[in-house]
Design an enzyme around this catalytic site. Structure first.
Site, short mmCIF file in Angstrom:
data_model
loop_
_atom_site.label_atom_id
_atom_site.label_comp_id
_atom_site.label_asym_id
_atom_site.label_seq_id
_atom_site.Cartn_x
_atom_site.Cartn_y
_atom_site.Cartn_z
CG ASN A 87 -1.76 1.24 1.34
OD1 ASN A 87 -2.70 1.39 0.56
ND2 ASN A 87 -1.48 2.12 2.29
CD GLU A 88 -1.93 5.55 0.51
OE1 GLU A 88 -1.34 6.12 1.45
OE2 GLU A 88 -3.10 5.81 0.19
#
Length: 342
Positions: free
Chosen positions: A140-141
């Site tokens: 994630n991210e």
């Protein structure tokens, strides 16, 4: 543009197995079996399930077997309700999108990277057999742009190792600036036809994060109407946001915010996806619970039209709490209508 069937409309269950206190009470009570029935009843087709490595490993890398039963539960509850699922590694040892987690060193430490690969090999071994309804999201991210070259290498290596175990599972990969849509051209071309390009969209950030206590530079008392001009949004962004965000270049500063915003925002990524024959997927989008409920509904309508036009699958953030909860009190006046625009 190629579409990703079965992952058209979804929701995140953040705060359950990720971004949480990692206690048995949270694992067993924050999200429960009936919530998946509710999600299916909304007419959605999938759930994105963020997990932290803390769920299944301790700081030394020892396996925590009990953590896997909660992932097992999520898969079972999805199957019971004809939902597909994305298993999203929200935090790995040595990296989190949230500096407050105190995780660092991942992109420069081969040992941390090897731990990441082995965790995904474990996930592939346990869950690759569910590839007809389960997809893997590597990380994630990714935050800093300067990580991108290293991230491309790490992602390629991880995909190759997963493929030896789970050759048919869909794998999602996103880019820098917290999965910004502008980073997608920097991703390497897909190595096979089971790769998905993912991004997150909280734009305009000055609206969706108005008053956010975690946004650097933000006055928590700041509020903004969606019925604002691009010029006003631009000036407020300069005053309230110190982090990297999509600007308003190319828009008439006297015009009010409208559908053309997302058309322009998505255009380059759509072109790249068409050229590389890869689906686009928005893994997070939503509006903070401090915004006016009616204006939140209006924002969902506008972004939903762009998603549908280009065949972009998506998962709203978030089912419950985490400052964006769809089932929380602040959206009750509009939730029945809003569900039509997820």
């Amino acid at each position: 543009m190629k579409r990703w069937e079965g992952y058209e409309k979804g929701v995140n269950v953040g705060g359950w197995l990720s971004q949480c206190d990692h206690t048995k009470d949270t694992y067993e009570n924050f999200v429960v079996q009936d919530d998946f029935k509710t999600i299916a009843g909304w007419g959605l087709d999938h759930v994105r399930v963020p997990v932290d490595y803390d769920l299944v490993e301790d700081k030394e890398g020892n396996t925590l077997p009990d953590g896997y039963k909660y992932i097992d539960n999520a898969i079972t509850w999805c199957q019971e309700n004809n939902l597909n699922m994305i298993l999203d590694l929200h935090k790995t040892f040595g990296f989190s999108f949230d500096d407050g987690e105190g995780e660092d060193g991942f992109f420069d430490n081969p040992d941390y990277q090897e731990r990441f690969y082995k965790l995904w090999e474990m996930f592939a071994t346990k869950y690759g057999k569910y590839s007809d309804m389960l997809a893997f999201e590597l990380l994630n991210e990714v935050t800093k742009k300067e990580y991108m070259d290293k991230w491309n290498e790490i992602a390629d290596t991880c995909i190759k190792r997963i493929r030896k175990i789970a050759p048919n599972v869909y794998i999602l990969v996103g880019g820098y600036y917290n999965n910004s849509i502008e980073s997608l051209p920097a991703l390497r071309p897909p190595v096979d036809d089971h790769i998905i390009y993912t991004f997150h969209c909280y734009e305009p950030l000055i609206f969706t994060h108005q008053g956010a206590y975690w946004a650097p530079g933000m006055d928590t008392s700041f509020r903004l109407s969606l019925d604002s001009t691009y010029g006003d949004m631009n000036e407020d962004s300069k005053k309230q946001l110190s982090q990297v965000t999509v600007g308003f270049a190319g828009f008439d500063p006297n015009e009010k915010f409208g559908p053309e915003y997302f058309e322009k925002l998505f255009s380059e990524a759509v072109g790249v996806a068409e050229e590389r024959d890869v689906p686009l997927y928005c893994g997070e989008y939503g509006v903070i619970n401090l915004a006016d409920a009616g204006e939140s509904l209006a924002w969902y309508k506008i972004i939903n039209a762009a998603f549908r036009k280009h065949g972009i699958g998506r998962a709203a953030w978030n089912f419950r709490q985490k400052d964006f909860g769809l089932v929380d009190e602040h959206l009750k006046p509009v939730i029945d209508e809003l569900l039509n625009y997820l």
